[in-house]
Design a protein around this motif. Structure first.
Motif, PDB file in Angstrom:
ATOM      1  N   UNK A  82       0.826  -1.204   0.000  1.00  0.00           N
ATOM      2  CA  UNK A  82       0.000   0.000   0.000  1.00  0.00           C
ATOM      3  C   UNK A  82       0.863   1.257   0.000  1.00  0.00           C
ATOM      4  N   UNK A  83       1.922   1.273   0.808  1.00  0.00           N
ATOM      5  CA  UNK A  83       2.773   2.452   0.873  1.00  0.00           C
ATOM      6  C   UNK A  83       3.429   2.749  -0.476  1.00  0.00           C
ATOM      7  N   UNK A  84       3.871   1.716  -1.162  1.00  0.00           N
ATOM      8  CA  UNK A  84       4.445   1.921  -2.506  1.00  0.00           C
ATOM      9  C   UNK A  84       3.386   2.443  -3.470  1.00  0.00           C
ATOM     10  N   UNK A  85       2.192   1.910  -3.376  1.00  0.00           N
ATOM     11  CA  UNK A  85       1.113   2.359  -4.267  1.00  0.00           C
ATOM     12  C   UNK A  85       0.742   3.805  -3.987  1.00  0.00           C
ATOM     13  N   UNK A  86       0.716   4.194  -2.716  1.00  0.00           N
ATOM     14  CA  UNK A  86       0.389   5.575  -2.369  1.00  0.00           C
ATOM     15  C   UNK A  86       1.398   6.547  -2.979  1.00  0.00           C
ATOM     16  N   UNK A  87       2.655   6.141  -3.042  1.00  0.00           N
ATOM     17  CA  UNK A  87       3.698   7.003  -3.582  1.00  0.00           C
ATOM     18  C   UNK A  87       3.682   7.068  -5.109  1.00  0.00           C
ATOM     19  N   UNK A 115      -1.048   7.136 -10.086  1.00  0.00           N
ATOM     20  CA  UNK A 115      -1.233   8.279 -10.988  1.00  0.00           C
ATOM     21  C   UNK A 115      -2.462   9.122 -10.660  1.00  0.00           C
ATOM     22  N   UNK A 116      -3.027   8.931  -9.469  1.00  0.00           N
ATOM     23  CA  UNK A 116      -4.147   9.737  -9.002  1.00  0.00           C
ATOM     24  C   UNK A 116      -4.040   9.874  -7.490  1.00  0.00           C
ATOM     25  N   UNK A 117      -4.991  10.545  -6.869  1.00  0.00           N
ATOM     26  CA  UNK A 117      -4.967  10.669  -5.411  1.00  0.00           C
ATOM     27  C   UNK A 117      -5.514   9.386  -4.797  1.00  0.00           C
ATOM     28  N   UNK A 118      -4.615   8.574  -4.283  1.00  0.00           N
ATOM     29  CA  UNK A 118      -4.970   7.315  -3.640  1.00  0.00           C
ATOM     30  C   UNK A 118      -4.907   7.530  -2.136  1.00  0.00           C
ATOM     31  N   UNK A 119      -5.978   7.166  -1.444  1.00  0.00           N
ATOM     32  CA  UNK A 119      -6.120   7.468  -0.021  1.00  0.00           C
ATOM     33  C   UNK A 119      -6.402   6.179   0.742  1.00  0.00           C
ATOM     34  N   UNK A 120      -5.708   5.981   1.856  1.00  0.00           N
ATOM     35  CA  UNK A 120      -6.046   4.850   2.722  1.00  0.00           C
ATOM     36  C   UNK A 120      -7.382   5.119   3.400  1.00  0.00           C
ATOM     37  N   UNK A 121      -8.237   4.120   3.389  1.00  0.00           N
ATOM     38  CA  UNK A 121      -9.554   4.278   3.990  1.00  0.00           C
ATOM     39  C   UNK A 121     -10.430   3.084   3.674  1.00  0.00           C
ATOM     40  N   UNK A 122     -11.734   3.233   3.867  1.00  0.00           N
ATOM     41  CA  UNK A 122     -12.679   2.135   3.637  1.00  0.00           C
ATOM     42  C   UNK A 122     -12.293   0.907   4.455  1.00  0.00           C
ATOM     43  N   UNK A 167      -7.461   5.033 -12.590  1.00  0.00           N
ATOM     44  CA  UNK A 167      -7.841   4.059 -11.565  1.00  0.00           C
ATOM     45  C   UNK A 167      -7.414   2.653 -11.978  1.00  0.00           C
ATOM     46  N   UNK A 168      -7.569   2.335 -13.258  1.00  0.00           N
ATOM     47  CA  UNK A 168      -7.133   1.023 -13.752  1.00  0.00           C
ATOM     48  C   UNK A 168      -5.622   0.869 -13.620  1.00  0.00           C
ATOM     49  N   UNK A 169      -4.879   1.910 -13.949  1.00  0.00           N
ATOM     50  CA  UNK A 169      -3.424   1.861 -13.793  1.00  0.00           C
ATOM     51  C   UNK A 169      -3.042   1.673 -12.328  1.00  0.00           C
ATOM     52  N   UNK A 170      -3.800   2.293 -11.439  1.00  0.00           N
ATOM     53  CA  UNK A 170      -3.539   2.153 -10.014  1.00  0.00           C
ATOM     54  C   UNK A 170      -3.792   0.718  -9.554  1.00  0.00           C
TER      55      UNK A 170
END
Length: 313
Positions: free
Chosen positions: A220-225, A228-235, A295-298
């Motif tokens: 998750x930490x690598x993905x957050x960095x 290509x969009x604003x990715x937020x931990x939650x849900x 979102x798909x790239x993420x």
């Protein structure tokens, strides 16, 4: 959206292999046109809301199976379809999951499972609940990931599972885990994709699960960095719905809850609850194509980061 001839053409093409762009590009990659084509087909009026047990559901199954075949995914027991019965006091329906897989290069007997439910609410009278975001979007991304990973496999084997009857009570995921095609202990993690296309005013995508499964936190930490969009931990727990109309327990809101119940760690990608959720306005003309592509790239990035982890079972 009225697109009968277009849908017939796309269903025909779905049984043919579709190139995923420039073969010189390094690593797995996605193409926006294929992603948007899948969303267009699955959310069309001809699919009639993809309600479990209805003709629109069978059309969706044909499209998904065709894309699996075109990508060259392996099947279990010679077919992509995994039928199951839904036995309850209110109904006795048959549902159908679709599953294909890609063998890993190193950890062949360890499987990551990518899930997205393809069913939706169907029709009420003449009103069609197209379910473009919920969840044609997740299935379109799943199909793009399947094509990408089939072209360049990862360390772990990957099962791509399009589930049925999620809207009725997560029945497809339950059926899959009640009768898994591989030993249950070999399923090491789940990436669940449910509603990825409406980023809202703030254009955000949420990722949940790592709060409960620390072993997934590095991914998750690598993905957050890198997202290509604003990715937020939650849900990861209780949250208010759109305009506080309800409270949503995201831990049990979709198919990942069933995996969690079997002690299989998960990550969950989804947008925030929005005004079109479970309404006839959840159509493709409400989708921001650029956000959906990112979102798909993420989702691909998250899956790649999950693949780098070592799972002990």
């Amino acid at each position: 959206m009225r697109s009968g001839p277009l849908l017939a053409l796309l269903l025909c093409l779905s049984f043919q292999a579709q190139p995923e762009g420039d073969e010189k590009q390094d690593g797995p990659f996605l193409t926006p046109d294929s992603l948007w084509q899948d969303l267009t087909v699955l959310s069309s009026d001809e699919m009639a809301g993809r309600r479990t047990g209805r003709p629109g559901s069978r059309l969706a199954q044909s499209h998904i199976a065709g894309q699996f075949a075109g990508a060259g995914l392996q099947s279990f027991n010679g077919q992509y379809s995994l039928p199951f019965r839904i036995d309850s006091t209110l109904s006795d329906l048959q549902g159908t999951n679709l599953a294909g897989w890609v063998a890993g290069t190193e950890k062949v007997s360890r499987y990551l499972v990518v899930t997205a439910h393809y069913d939706h609410l169907g029709k009420k009278g003449r009103r069609i609940y197209n379910g473009a975001d919920d969840n044609a979007s997740g299935v379109a991304v799943l199909l793009s990931l399947a094509r990408a990973i089939a072209s360049q496999p990862m360390r772990h084997s990957v099962i791509f599972l399009a589930t049925d009857a999620e809207e009725l009570g997560l029945y497809g995921a339950k059926a899959f885990l009640d009768n898994p095609p591989v030993p249950l202990l070999n399923l090491v993690a789940n990436l669940n994709l449910d509603m990825l296309a409406q980023g809202g005013r703030r254009q955000r995508l949420f990722i949940g699960g790592a709060r409960h499964y620390p072993l997934l936190q590095p991914a998750v930490q690598q993905a957050l960095q890198q997202a290509p969009l604003e990715l937020v931990e939650g849900h990861d727990g209780m949250s208010r719905g759109y305009q506080s109309r309800s409270r949503i327990n995201y831990r049990i809101a979709s198919d990942h809850a069933v995996f969690a119940g079997r002690s299989i760690p998960y990550l969950f990608l989804s947008v925030a609850d929005h005004r079109d959720y479970h309404t006839i306005n959840d159509r493709i003309d409400r989708i921001d194509r650029d956000f959906f592509g990112r979102a798909a790239q993420t989702a691909l990035l998250v899956l790649q980061q999950m693949d780098k982890l070592d799972y002990q079972k």
